[in-house]
Design an enzyme around this catalytic site. Structure first.
Site, PDB file in Angstrom:
ATOM      1  N   ASP A 143      12.760  28.952  11.107  1.00 15.98           N
ATOM      2  CA  ASP A 143      11.139  29.067  11.522  1.00 15.98           C
ATOM      3  C   ASP A 143      10.839  29.887  12.383  1.00 15.98           C
ATOM      4  OD1 ASP A 143       8.270  28.676  11.131  1.00 15.98           O
ATOM      5  OD2 ASP A 143       8.709  27.194   9.710  1.00 15.98           O
ATOM      6  N   HIS A 213       3.926  27.516  14.092  1.00 20.85           N
ATOM      7  CA  HIS A 213       4.559  27.194  12.744  1.00 20.85           C
ATOM      8  C   HIS A 213       5.623  26.403  12.539  1.00 20.85           C
ATOM      9  CE1 HIS A 213       5.920  28.612   8.746  1.00 20.85           C
ATOM     10  NE2 HIS A 213       4.700  28.447   8.217  1.00 20.85           N
ATOM     11  N   SER A 541       3.899  26.524   3.248  1.00 20.47           N
ATOM     12  CA  SER A 541       4.579  26.414   4.410  1.00 20.47           C
ATOM     13  C   SER A 541       4.534  24.809   4.650  1.00 20.47           C
ATOM     14  CB  SER A 541       3.970  27.098   5.701  1.00 20.47           C
ATOM     15  OG  SER A 541       4.551  28.331   5.801  1.00 20.47           O
TER      16      SER A 541
END
Ligand SMILES: *[C@@H]1O[C@H](CO)[C@@H](O)[C@H](O)[C@H]1NC(C)=O
Ligand SMILES: *[C@@H]1O[C@H](CO)[C@@H](O)[C@H](O)[C@H]1NC(C)=O
Ligand SMILES: *[C@@H]1O[C@H](CO)[C@@H](O)[C@H](O)[C@H]1NC(C)=O
Ligand SMILES: *[C@@H]1O[C@H](CO)[C@@H](O)[C@H](O)[C@H]1NC(C)=O
Length: 760
Positions: A143, A213, A541
């Site tokens: 990520d 994220h 996600s």
């Protein structure tokens, strides 16, 4: 270079909601006529004079190029290397017998307090795991990196790092080996491919998450329990990952403008060497066949090493066939559903009409009637109606609530503009596909449904002195029905292999609260200077790491189960109806969902620990699957690193892959007629006590007869039994071209369910 960067920037980031429909450009730097390629080598052809494959790869490069410099030499994820090459050099490579495939670099994009409780995962699962600890399981996260200071990565109470762990914690200017601990056991970054493409990275190259994220997905998968977590007071409660005791290894492969295949493959190489158990990939982009997609290829190698791989289904829904990557049958493909939590806010007009919506804002509501203006009435030039920067007249906006039209920028950004001009509130319609997802706004905001828009606009046009109030109602839980399928979640049918139903299942992916980076505010705006420890975001996600954490839980209870057995347990125990027996609602249609949206259904973690029977798969089964797809020996070796000759005399069928769901496809035959009979063969493995299971089948297409043979299976412990399902079509197909059903085996206690989709 500048133009190139703009183009690159347009493909931006993240399988968050914010950027959906990511266009996957094959990006090539223009400066020196060289581009990055990933070269797959038939390693079995290596002449014995080379003592190591890296020397051989260099000599291959030297034979076609003046430079023998590679970006990466790969060992586990693929056999081969990545390098900067001209088109001529690529031609020369492709003409060599020992080169399998030369693939251009691609850019991928990274596509909770309430969720553990919602999933029934609080007390009970902790009890299940007490005996075992669950702490021997390592989850690797590919990520945007990690924010190690987050309380979610606190290692209090965790035992020593599992001895099998072989990974590292990278050291650089803004990241220390001391940033790792017994929770965050490893952190590395991979950027050579990215820099070869986009030029040097601004700031330090380290595993530190400057986006948020990666911190959010890692926290969701395996974050420690943090009491009092919230975003501006919303969603307050205990934030915890799915696998409370599992260890986290962060692999940063995504940089401000995306994630390069060559870096992703290098990270998967490390994931395998480091002895990770579960790999979580909330990235998307690799559309196309498995032999052209770095994530599909790398995931195969991971599977080959016993690693469970969980991937996002994508945020391109609700269009049919919007699922177009992360569909390989050796990964778990996860769609998104809602939680039972909402953040209601309403706008009350001066005429007494009230329109409910939602919002998150840190300050007070506008409880007194406040002047309300349509952005068109405050517009200086085109764009004003959408509240774009420099398009509104500050004199008209000051002190008012502004109604902004949809388009060009996000609602959060419009609110930022309105606030900077002295506005005090904003009303906006829900953005396409974002029905239920909230964002942290800069001023009192109500995001209202499309049905309210006409009324509000009429009021603003025709009332001489329009006023309104905007009232936030905080956090509401117990919302019904829940879960619902998120509108944005990508839908089947699967375009790449229609006979494999994708997504496999859904998990929470809307308004998920989890850890955040200290580097960025909660919105996607660069101007956002707010600092939050936790953020609420949405996307597949977010659903992917839920599944990764749950797979880790199963792995800790059943350490010997294969990745396919773990996926089977998660799928066959998933639910597709509410407790009242009604089907899970699709928020895009407000009607019942189908297996094209939910796959096997919504994950049910407690049941998944004890599935009764599983559909298991071995690496050879996937090789046969590739034979059924008529992959050439070269393509098979590219994907699997194995020389595998499909047997010319054997009949391979995709419908025989021992998958826990059924996707029946009636294809036209040579004469133009449709085949009428399709058979699927399956084998069940008993992972519970000895017992007898009976089958039952339901379907909404009476014109397709579904027969299961045999329809009763008696198992000893650990025994395997096979059965065949015959789908016989008679009469005309339904006008939609699709039908659905459900098949389940039950011993009275365990129910082993599979969804059926039928496509004409
Ligand atoms: C890294 O560690 C050193 C010594 O332990 C310390 O002085 C430094 O501040 C640390 N840097 C970061 C970014 O934590
Ligand atoms: C806003 O603009 C509309 C359309 O031009 C006009 O009819 C209306 O009177 C304006 N309202 C105000 C309050 O200025
Ligand atoms: C809004 O976006 C469209 C499409 O990108 C563009 O053509 C248009 O100029 C933009 N409008 C404004 C006012 O910036
Ligand atoms: C909802 O689903 C039912 C059954 O599949 C169908 O008959 C009906 O037309 C659908 N309604 C809408 C509004 O799509």
């Amino acid at each position: 270079m500048n133009m190139y960067l703009n183009l690159f920037a347009a493909t931006l980031f993240v399988l968050l909601l914010v950027q959906r429909d990511v266009s996957l450009a094959t990006v090539e730097r223009i400066d020196n006529q060289k581009s990055t390629y990933i070269v797959h080598v038939a390693k079995s052809e290596m002449p014995i004079i080379f003592n190591h494959h890296s020397n051989w790869y260099k000599s291959i490069l030297k034979s076609i190029s003046t430079s023998e410099e590679t970006l990466y030499t790969y060992e586990k994820a693929i056999h081969g290397f990545s390098a900067r090459l001209t088109k001529e050099e690529v031609q020369l490579l492709r003409s060599r017998a020992d080169i399998l495939e030369v693939l251009p670099e691609k850019i991928y994009t990274p596509l909770t307090t309430r969720s553990p409780h919602f999933l029934g995962l609080d007390k009970r699962a902790d009890k299940v795991l007490e005996s075992n600890g669950g702490s021997d399981v390592i989850i690797g996260i590919l990520d945007t990196g990690i924010w190690p200071e987050s309380k979610s990565f606190d290692d209090a109470g965790l035992g020593p790092i599992p001895s099998k762990w072989k990974g590292q914690c990278e050291s650089s200017a803004d990241f220390n080996a001391s940033n790792c601990n017994k929770k965050l056991i490893g952190a590395r970054s991979f950027s050579k491919g990215y820099e070869a493409l986009g030029g040097p990275i601004d700031g330090t190259k380290s595993p530190r998450d400057t986006d948020g994220h990666g911190t959010h997905t890692a926290g969701t998968a395996a974050g420690a329990a943090v009491e009092g977590a919230n975003l501006f007071g919303y969603a307050s409660g205990i934030a915890r990952g799915m696998a409370l005791h599992a260890r986290i290894a962060a692999y940063k492969v995504c940089w401000p403008m995306g994630c390069a295949t060559s870096d992703i493959v290098a990270a998967i190489d490390a994931v395998i060497s480091d002895n990770v158990d579960v790999l979580s990939i909330s990235l998307g982009g690799g559309a196309g066949n498995y032999d052209r997609d770095g994530i599909a290829i790398g995931s195969f190698a991971a599977l080959d090493h016993g690693i469970v791989v969980s991937c996002s289904a994508g945020n391109s829904g609700p269009r049919p066939s919007s699922i177009n990557y992360n569909t390989a049958p050796w990964v778990i493909t996860v769609g998104a559903g809602t939680l039972d939590r909402d953040f209601p806010a309403y706008v009350a007009l001066g005429n007494g009409h009230i329109y409910s919506g939602m919002s998150i804002y840190s300050g007070k509501s506008l409880l007194d009637p406040t002047p309300f203006i349509h952005a068109r009435n405050a517009s200086l030039k085109e764009g004003g109606e959408m509240c774009l920067m420099n398009c509104l007249d500050p004199k008209k906006v000051k002190g008012k609530i502004v109604f902004c039209e949809q388009g060009n920028t996000s609602a959060v950004e419009k609110g930022f503009v309105v606030k900077s001009l002295g506005g005090v509130g904003m009303v906006h319609r829900v953005e396409d596909g974002e029905e239920l997802a909230v964002q942290a706004h800069f001023l009192p905001t109500a995001i209202v449904g499309i049905e309210a828009i006409d009324d509000i606009q009429k009021y603003l046009w025709f009332h001489p002195k329009p006023v309104a109030r905007i009232v936030s109602q905080g956090t509401k839980v117990g919302i019904k029905p829940s879960p619902m399928v998120a509108e944005f979640s990508s839908r089947g049918p699967n375009q790449i292999t229609p006979e494999i139903l994708k997504p496999d299942l859904i998990a929470p992916g809307v308004n998920i609260l989890a850890a955040w980076t200290g580097f960025r505010g909660p919105s996607d705006l660069d101007q956002d200077r707010r600092h939050v420890d936790f953020n609420i975001i949405s996307g597949t996600s977010m659903s992917c790491p839920h599944l990764s954490g749950l797979a880790a839980l199963i792995k800790s209870v059943h350490p010997n189960w294969s990745p396919a057995a773990i996926r089977s347990a998660l799928m066959t125990t998933a639910y597709s109806t509410y407790t009242d027996g009604k089907k899970i609602i699709d928020s895009a249609t407000k009607n019942s969902s189908t297996p094209f949206a939910i796959g096997a259904g919504h994950v049910n973690p407690i049941a998944a620990l004890n599935p009764g029977l599983v559909y298991d798969l071995k690496v050879n089964d996937y090789l046969d699957f590739l034979c059924a797809l008529k992959y050439t020996p070269k393509s098979i070796e590219t994907v699997t690193r194995r020389k595998y000759q499909c047997n010319a005399h054997k009949h391979y069928s995709v419908t025989d892959l021992n998958y826990p769901s059924f996707s029946v496809v009636y294809k036209p035959t040579k004469g133009g007629k449709r085949a009428r009979i399709v058979k699927h063969r399956r084998t069940l493995t008993n992972v519970g006590p000895a017992g007898t299971y009976k089958v039952s089948v339901t379907s909404d297409i009476p014109s397709v007869k579904i027969q299961v043979e045999p329809n009763v299976l008696s198992f000893k412990q650990d025994e395997k039994k096979s059965y065949t399902v015959t789908f016989t079509a008679s009469g005309p197909p339904p006008s939609s071209g699709f039908g659905f059903g459900h098949l389940e085996w039950s011993n009275g206690k365990n129910v082993v369910g599979s969804p059926i989709s039928i496509t004409f």
